[in-house]
Design a protein around this motif. Structure first.
Motif, PDB file in Angstrom:
ATOM      1  N   ILE A  54       0.837  -1.202   0.000  1.00 32.54           N
ATOM      2  CA  ILE A  54       0.000   0.000   0.000  1.00 32.54           C
ATOM      3  C   ILE A  54       0.873   1.254   0.000  1.00 32.54           C
ATOM      4  O   ILE A  54       0.520   2.280  -0.602  1.00 32.54           O
ATOM      5  CB  ILE A  54      -0.953  -0.023   1.213  1.00 32.54           C
ATOM      6  CG1 ILE A  54      -1.990  -1.129   1.027  1.00 32.54           C
ATOM      7  CG2 ILE A  54      -1.671   1.308   1.392  1.00 32.54           C
ATOM      8  CD1 ILE A  54      -2.739  -1.486   2.273  1.00 32.54           C
ATOM      9  N   ALA A  55       2.023   1.169   0.664  1.00 31.66           N
ATOM     10  CA  ALA A  55       2.893   2.341   0.774  1.00 31.66           C
ATOM     11  C   ALA A  55       3.492   2.746  -0.571  1.00 31.66           C
ATOM     12  O   ALA A  55       3.921   3.883  -0.750  1.00 31.66           O
ATOM     13  CB  ALA A  55       4.005   2.064   1.768  1.00 31.66           C
ATOM     14  N   LYS A  80      -2.730   1.281  -8.669  1.00 34.06           N
ATOM     15  CA  LYS A  80      -2.781   0.423  -9.862  1.00 34.06           C
ATOM     16  C   LYS A  80      -3.278  -0.980  -9.506  1.00 34.06           C
ATOM     17  O   LYS A  80      -3.879  -1.670 -10.312  1.00 34.06           O
ATOM     18  CB  LYS A  80      -1.394   0.322 -10.491  1.00 34.06           C
ATOM     19  CG  LYS A  80      -0.970   1.614 -11.158  1.00 34.06           C
ATOM     20  CD  LYS A  80      -1.527   1.722 -12.571  1.00 34.06           C
ATOM     21  CE  LYS A  80      -1.089   3.031 -13.211  1.00 34.06           C
ATOM     22  NZ  LYS A  80      -1.821   3.314 -14.445  1.00 34.06           N
ATOM     23  N   SER A  81      -2.970  -1.432  -8.299  1.00 28.17           N
ATOM     24  CA  SER A  81      -3.462  -2.757  -7.884  1.00 28.17           C
ATOM     25  C   SER A  81      -4.517  -2.607  -6.792  1.00 28.17           C
ATOM     26  O   SER A  81      -4.514  -3.299  -5.788  1.00 28.17           O
ATOM     27  CB  SER A  81      -2.303  -3.628  -7.410  1.00 28.17           C
ATOM     28  OG  SER A  81      -1.467  -2.882  -6.587  1.00 28.17           O
ATOM     29  N   LYS A  82      -5.399  -1.670  -7.050  1.00 28.92           N
ATOM     30  CA  LYS A  82      -6.441  -1.367  -6.067  1.00 28.92           C
ATOM     31  C   LYS A  82      -7.345  -2.572  -5.828  1.00 28.92           C
ATOM     32  O   LYS A  82      -7.691  -2.901  -4.691  1.00 28.92           O
ATOM     33  CB  LYS A  82      -7.267  -0.192  -6.584  1.00 28.92           C
ATOM     34  CG  LYS A  82      -8.028   0.532  -5.484  1.00 28.92           C
ATOM     35  CD  LYS A  82      -8.728   1.746  -6.035  1.00 28.92           C
ATOM     36  CE  LYS A  82      -9.527   2.413  -4.940  1.00 28.92           C
ATOM     37  NZ  LYS A  82     -10.350   3.498  -5.440  1.00 28.92           N
ATOM     38  N   ASN A  83      -7.695  -3.253  -6.915  1.00 33.36           N
ATOM     39  CA  ASN A  83      -8.603  -4.382  -6.792  1.00 33.36           C
ATOM     40  C   ASN A  83      -8.052  -5.454  -5.865  1.00 33.36           C
ATOM     41  O   ASN A  83      -8.768  -6.002  -5.034  1.00 33.36           O
ATOM     42  CB  ASN A  83      -8.859  -5.016  -8.171  1.00 33.36           C
ATOM     43  CG  ASN A  83      -9.820  -4.177  -8.975  1.00 33.36           C
ATOM     44  OD1 ASN A  83     -10.554  -3.366  -8.383  1.00 33.36           O
ATOM     45  ND2 ASN A  83      -9.806  -4.338 -10.284  1.00 33.36           N
ATOM     46  N   PHE A  84      -6.760  -5.698  -6.032  1.00 28.52           N
ATOM     47  CA  PHE A  84      -6.129  -6.715  -5.182  1.00 28.52           C
ATOM     48  C   PHE A  84      -6.140  -6.284  -3.720  1.00 28.52           C
ATOM     49  O   PHE A  84      -6.476  -7.067  -2.833  1.00 28.52           O
ATOM     50  CB  PHE A  84      -4.691  -6.947  -5.670  1.00 28.52           C
ATOM     51  CG  PHE A  84      -3.956  -7.955  -4.844  1.00 28.52           C
ATOM     52  CD1 PHE A  84      -4.116  -9.311  -5.094  1.00 28.52           C
ATOM     53  CD2 PHE A  84      -3.113  -7.559  -3.809  1.00 28.52           C
ATOM     54  CE1 PHE A  84      -3.459 -10.242  -4.330  1.00 28.52           C
ATOM     55  CE2 PHE A  84      -2.454  -8.486  -3.045  1.00 28.52           C
ATOM     56  CZ  PHE A  84      -2.622  -9.832  -3.311  1.00 28.52           C
ATOM     57  N   ILE A  85      -5.791  -5.039  -3.506  1.00 28.50           N
ATOM     58  CA  ILE A  85      -5.680  -4.554  -2.110  1.00 28.50           C
ATOM     59  C   ILE A  85      -7.040  -4.557  -1.429  1.00 28.50           C
ATOM     60  O   ILE A  85      -7.186  -4.981  -0.285  1.00 28.50           O
ATOM     61  CB  ILE A  85      -5.067  -3.140  -2.088  1.00 28.50           C
ATOM     62  CG1 ILE A  85      -3.607  -3.196  -2.553  1.00 28.50           C
ATOM     63  CG2 ILE A  85      -5.123  -2.531  -0.693  1.00 28.50           C
ATOM     64  CD1 ILE A  85      -3.003  -1.848  -2.842  1.00 28.50           C
ATOM     65  N   GLU A  86      -8.040  -4.111  -2.166  1.00 30.93           N
ATOM     66  CA  GLU A  86      -9.356  -3.972  -1.544  1.00 30.93           C
ATOM     67  C   GLU A  86      -9.943  -5.291  -1.084  1.00 30.93           C
ATOM     68  O   GLU A  86     -10.828  -5.323  -0.230  1.00 30.93           O
ATOM     69  CB  GLU A  86     -10.323  -3.288  -2.518  1.00 30.93           C
ATOM     70  CG  GLU A  86     -10.257  -1.780  -2.372  1.00 30.93           C
ATOM     71  CD  GLU A  86     -11.149  -1.065  -3.343  1.00 30.93           C
ATOM     72  OE1 GLU A  86     -11.813  -1.740  -4.160  1.00 30.93           O
ATOM     73  OE2 GLU A  86     -11.176   0.171  -3.301  1.00 30.93           O
ATOM     74  N   ARG A  87      -9.442  -6.376  -1.655  1.00 26.18           N
ATOM     75  CA  ARG A  87      -9.934  -7.679  -1.216  1.00 26.18           C
ATOM     76  C   ARG A  87      -9.541  -7.967   0.240  1.00 26.18           C
ATOM     77  O   ARG A  87     -10.177  -8.751   0.912  1.00 26.18           O
ATOM     78  CB  ARG A  87      -9.357  -8.778  -2.116  1.00 26.18           C
ATOM     79  CG  ARG A  87     -10.324  -9.175  -3.237  1.00 26.18           C
ATOM     80  CD  ARG A  87      -9.836 -10.413  -3.909  1.00 26.18           C
ATOM     81  NE  ARG A  87      -8.944 -10.097  -5.015  1.00 26.18           N
ATOM     82  CZ  ARG A  87      -8.093 -10.962  -5.548  1.00 26.18           C
ATOM     83  NH1 ARG A  87      -8.007 -12.192  -5.062  1.00 26.18           N
ATOM     84  NH2 ARG A  87      -7.327 -10.612  -6.550  1.00 26.18           N
TER      85      ARG A  87
END
Lengths: 401, 392
Positions: B225-226, B232-239
Motif C-alpha cells: 500500500i505504501a 494500480k493494484s487497487k482491486n487486489f488490495i481492496e480484497r
C-alpha cells in the motif's frame, strides 16, 4: 472541589499574604469622615472604587454603590454582630480576609429606602425577605441591621430563630405557664446579645420600666427602674430569662409607641416560629410545637402591627424548616396559613442571585484578597456556570480545603 | 434439513465427516477463490490406470459420503421450507430465507440472549462448515506447488502480494524514467479502512494461521500500500481491506437547522448514560442559558454533575456562547448529567471545526459510556466485595 481545581488548576489560597493586604479598614473609615483628604489618598480611593466604596455608613448608600463592597468597621462589627448575625461561613471568610466587607446589593438598598421613607408614627411595617437558599438574605438583613445600629434604632435581633427550635442549649418546664417549655440558656444568651447591641443607646436614652415585675418573693424590678437593670437581672437570674425577654419586649413596644425610642426588629428564619413541630420533647415524650415555647410569644408579639415607631425585618428561609417542608421558598408556603395571617399585610422583598456586575465584582474582590488567582482566562465564566451566580455556591466553590 | 429446533443432532452421525473440517463459516467460503469444493478434479487418463494411493481412496470415500449427506440435508431443508411456507400460508416457491427466519422467530419465540442459541433453520451449506477439497491426485501428487509448506493458500497469498509489489516497483521505475508522477488524487485512502482481521483472513484462506504469520501478512500488505502507485493494484488490495462503517458514519456531522428566531440549532436525541435518557438541543448564538427540564443548572445539586455539563462547553470554547436545552428522564443525577454531557458534545460538533471535533473525540467527549451497574453476586456482599471472612 478537588475535581474543579483539577479542571481550572488555578485557584490557590495565599493566607499568609493577608497581613499586608490592601487598604486597611482604618484608612477607609478615615476617608469617609475626612472630606478634605489629601490628594494622595484620593488616588487610593479612586483605585478602590472599582469594586469598593468608601462609604461605610449604610445610610449613605445609593444605587451608585450597587455591587460595591463597603467595610464594616471592626468595633461596629463586634458590637452588632458579636452575638451572631453573619452566617458562620461568612464569618470565617471575614476572619481570613481580616476585614468585614459587605456588598451593597439592591434588595438591601430597596429595604433601606423603604425604611428611610417610612412614616414611623404609623403602625409598624413588616418586611419579609425571601429567596432561594444562599442568595444572601441574612447578609441583606445584616446590612440593614448595620443601618439601624448607626441610626439610633434599638435592635431586637434574633440571629437565627430555628436554633431555639432545633438545638436548644437546655430545656425546662416554664414556671409561670403550665405546659410551656423554657429555654433559659438561649434566652439569657439573647439578652446578652441585646445588651451588647444596644448598650450605648440604652445608656443614652435611659429608658424606664412602666410597671413592677415580681419574679419571686425576694426579687422584683420596681416601676421606673432602668431597662438595662431589667436586662441585667435576666442575665444574672437565668431562670427568669424567658420572662425577662417578654417583659423587655412589651416594655419596648410601649416605649416606642410613646415615642421614646425607635425599634428595629430583625428576625432571621422567622418561619421557624410557625413550623409544625420542633425537636424539643416535653415531659410526656411528645414533640412540642413552637407555640408552646415561651420564647415564641414575645417575638410574635413584637411582629404584630399594634405598635408604632419601629420596623420589622423578617426573613423566611427554607433551611429554617425540616425535611419535608422545604419544597418552596415562597413566604406563603414557608409561613403556613397561621404565619401568613399573622404577618399579613407585609412587604415582600425578593433576594435573588448575583447580577453579572455583582458577580464580576465578587471575583475581583477574591482576586484582590489573593484568595483566587486567575490563571485560566475563562475562570470567571466557569465559576459563573458552576455557581449559577448563587452567592453561597460561589463561596463554596472557591473555599479552602 | 438442519432444523436445530428438533434437537436432531445430525452432525453426530457424521462425525467422521467433520473431523478434519475447518471451523469456518461457509457463507464467506462460497466467494473465496481457494479450492474448497468437494468435487475432485478429473485426473489424466494415464494416471487413472495407475494404482490409487490409500490416502486418496480414503479421501474419495469420505467425499462421497459427504456429498450424499449434504444432498439429503438439502432435500430435507427444501421439504422443511415448503412445510413452513404452507404453515405460514405463503407461496413455497417464493419463500425466502428472510421469511424462514421470521416464521421461526414467530413459531418458536425465544428469550435466549445469545442470538446463535436461538432456534434457526438454515440451508445446510450454512450450517455445516465447508471442508478443504482434495489437495492431491489419485497418485498422491499434490496439486499445489506449495502443498508442503502446510499452508499453501496463505503462502500463495504472500507470494501474490510480493508479486504485486514487485510489479509496482517496476512500474515506478519506468514511470520515473519517463518522468511521470503518481496521481495524488487516486491515492488509496486508508482512513475508514482496516486490514482484514486475522479470524476473517483465516476464513477466507480456509487455513489457520499463526499470529506471526498474520503480522507478516500485515507488513507485506503495508509495503504494497505504501508504494506510490499502489492504486494500480487497487482491486487486489481492496480484497484484504475491511471498511470501518460505524466510525465513518459517526464522522458525519449533522447540519444545524434554523429556528423561528433565526438561530441555528441542533437536537441530539437518545443521549444515554446508565439508565438516563436525554435529548439535548444546543442553540447558537446564545448567552449560556441552561434549561434542564425547565430548571437552570441548579437542577443538579452536586458540583461534579455541574462539571459534567461544563466540560464540553469549556473544552470547545463555547462557554457562554450557546444555549442548552435538555429533557432528561430516568437514572440518577450522575447518569443524567453524563447523558446531557454527551448530548452537548455531540451537538457542539456542528458548531466547531474539524480539528476541534478530533480533539473532542480524543478527549473522550464523543464516546458513549457503556458502563452499567454491575450486578450483585450471591454469596458476596456486593458486586465485588466479599462478606467479612471469619474463621468460624
Amino acid at each position: 472541589m478537588k475535581m474543579f481545581r483539577k479542571h481550572v488548576g488555578s485557584i490557590s489560597r495565599i493566607s499568609t499574604q493577608l497581613q499586608r493586604g490592601p487598604p486597611t479598614v482604618g484608612s477607609i473609615a478615615g476617608l469617609s469622615t475626612e472630606a478634605e483628604a489629601a490628594p494622595k489618598q484620593e488616588r487610593v480611593d479612586e483605585k478602590i472604587t472599582e469594586f469598593r466604596t468608601a462609604i461605610t455608613n449604610p445610610g449613605g448608600h445609593s444605587p451608585l454603590q450597587i455591587a460595591k463592597f463597603y467595610t464594616i468597621p471592626a468595633e461596629e462589627k463586634k458590637r452588632i454582630f458579636g452575638g451572631g448575625g453573619l452566617p458562620k461561613q461568612y464569618e470565617l471568610q471575614i476572619k481570613t480576609f481580616t476585614e468585614a466587607c459587605l456588598m451593597v446589593r439592591s434588595p438591601a438598598l430597596e429595604l433601606l429606602q423603604y425604611i428611610k421613607q417610612a412614616d414611623l408614627s404609623k403602625p409598624v411595617v413588616r418586611y419579609v425577605l425571601y429567596g432561594e437558599n444562599g442568595v444572601g438574605k441574612s447578609l441583606t438583613m445584616a446590612h440593614v441591621l448595620h443601618y439601624g445600629a448607626l441610626h439610633d434604632f434599638l435592635l431586637v435581633h434574633v440571629p437565627w430563630a430555628p436554633n431555639w427550635m432545633k438545638r436548644p442549649k437546655e430545656t425546662a418546664n416554664a414556671t409561670g405557664q403550665e405546659g410551656f417549655i423554657d429555654l433559659p440558656f438561649d434566652a439569657a444568651a439573647w439578652l446578652v446579645h441585646f445588651k451588647t447591641q444596644n448598650a450605648q443607646l440604652l445608656q443614652k436614652l435611659q429608658l424606664k420600666t412602666s410597671k413592677d415585675y415580681v419574679w419571686s418573693k425576694r426579687e422584683s424590678t420596681p416601676t421606673g427602674s432602668l431597662l438595662t437593670e431589667l436586662v441585667e437581672h435576666g442575665i444574672a437570674r437565668i431562670k427568669y430569662a424567658s420572662e425577662t425577654i417578654a417583659a423587655v419586649i412589651s416594655e419596648l413596644k410601649q416605649l416606642s409607641t410613646a415615642g421614646q425610642c425607635k425599634v428595629m426588629v430583625a428576625i432571621d428564619g422567622f418561619n421557624a416560629f410557625f413550623h409544625p413541630e420542633t425537636r424539643i420533647f416535653s415531659d410526656n415524650k411528645q414533640r412540642v410545637t413552637p407555640d408552646r415555647i415561651t420564647l415564641t410569644q414575645p417575638f410574635l408579639n413584637i411582629t404584630n402591627y399594634d405598635w408604632t415607631n419601629g420596623v420589622c425585618i423578617l426573613s423566611v428561609d427554607k433551611i429554617a424548616m425540616t425535611e419535608g417542608y422545604m419544597e418552596s421558598y415562597m413566604p406563603r408556603y414557608l409561613l403556613g396559613k397561621d404565619g401568613f395571617e399573622h404577618l399579613d399585610p407585609f412587604v415582600p422583598v425578593h433576594v435573588d442571585n448575583y447580577t453579572d456586575k455583582e458577580f464580576t465584582n465578587y471575583i475581583s474582590y477574591y482576586v484582590d484578597r489573593f484568595w483566587i488567582t486567575k490563571t485560566a482566562p475563562d475562570l470567571e465564566d466557569q465559576l459563573k456556570f458552576m455557581s449559577n451566580k448563587n452567592p453561597y455556591t460561589l463561596m463554596q466553590l472557591v473555599r479552602g480545603l | 434439513m438442519a432444523l436445530r429446533v428438533l434437537g436432531l443432532n445430525l452432525i453426530k452421525n457424521n462425525i467422521n465427516l467433520l473431523q478434519n473440517a475447518c471451523r469456518i463459516n461457509a457463507t464467506s467460503t462460497t466467494q473465496a477463490p481457494y479450492c474448497n469444493q468437494v468435487t475432485v478434479h478429473a485426473a489424466p487418463a494415464a494416471v487413472q490406470k495407475q494404482k490409487v494411493s490409500k490416502a486418496m481412496k480414503a479421501y474419495l470415500e469420505r467425499a462421497r459420503e459427504n456429498d450424499e449427506f449434504m444432498k439429503t440435508q438439502d432435500l430435507d431443508f427444501q421439504i422443511g421450507k415448503r412445510h413452513l411456507a404452507n404453515m405460514m400460508g405463503a407461496d413455497p416457491e417464493t419463500f425466502t430465507q428472510q421469511d424462514i427466519d421470521d416464521a421461526i422467530s414467530y413459531l418458536f419465540p425465544s428469550g435466549l440472549f445469545d442470538k446463535r442459541a436461538r432456534p434457526a433453520m438454515k440451508s445446510p451449506d450454512e450450517v455445516f462448515p465447508a471442508r478443504k477439497a482434495a489437495e492431491f491426485d489419485e497418485t498422491g501428487r499434490p496439486f499445489h506447488s506449495m502443498f508442503y509448506t502446510g499452508k499453501p493458500n496463505f503462502f500463495q497469498l504472500l507470494h501474490d502480494i510480493v508479486e504485486e509489489t514487485n510489479k509496482l516497483y517496476d512500474l515506478e521505475e519506468r514511470m520515473l524514467r519517463r518522468g511521470n508522477k503518481p496521481d495524488e488524487n487516486q491515492k488509496i485512502e486508508m482512513a475508514g479502512f482496516q486490514m482484514l482481521p486475522k479470524d476473517q483472513l483465516e476464513v477466507k484462506l480456509v487455513e489457520t494461521i499463526a499470529d506471526i504469520e498474520y503480522s507478516n501478512f500485515v507488513s507485506s500488505m503495508e509495503r504494497l500500500i505504501a508504494s506510490p502507485f499502489s492504486y494500480k493494484s487497487k482491486n487486489f488490495i481492496e480484497r484484504y481491506l475491511k471498511p470501518l462503517i460505524d466510525q465513518s458514519k459517526q464522522l458525519e456531522v449533522p447540519k444545524p437547522k434554523i429556528d423561528e428566531q433565526g438561530r441555528q440549532y441542533i437536537t441530539t436525541y437518545e443521549c444515554l448514560r446508565k439508565t438516563a435518557r436525554a435529548d439535548v438541543t444546543v442553540r447558537m448564538p446564545g448567552t449560556g442559558k441552561i434549561n434542564i427540564n425547565g430548571k437552570d443548572i441548579s437542577y443538579f445539586d452536586v458540583e461534579q454533575c455541574r462539571e459534567q455539563l461544563l466540560f464540553p462547553l469549556q473544552f470547545s470554547g463555547l462557554l457562554g456562547k450557546v444555549d442548552v436545552e435538555a429533557n432528561v428522564a430516568g437514572g440518577g443525577s450522575s447518569g443524567q448529567s453524563g447523558a446531557i454531557r454527551w448530548g452537548i458534545a455531540m451537538s457542539l460538533r456542528s458548531f466547531v471545526d474539524q480539528e476541534m471535533i478530533e480533539s473532542m473525540r480524543l478527549a473522550g467527549l464523543l464516546t458513549r459510556d457503556y458502563r452499567r451497574r454491575e450486578r450483585k453476586k450471591f454469596g458476596q456482599e456486593g458486586a465485588r466485595r466479599k462478606y467479612t471472612w471469619k474463621k468460624r
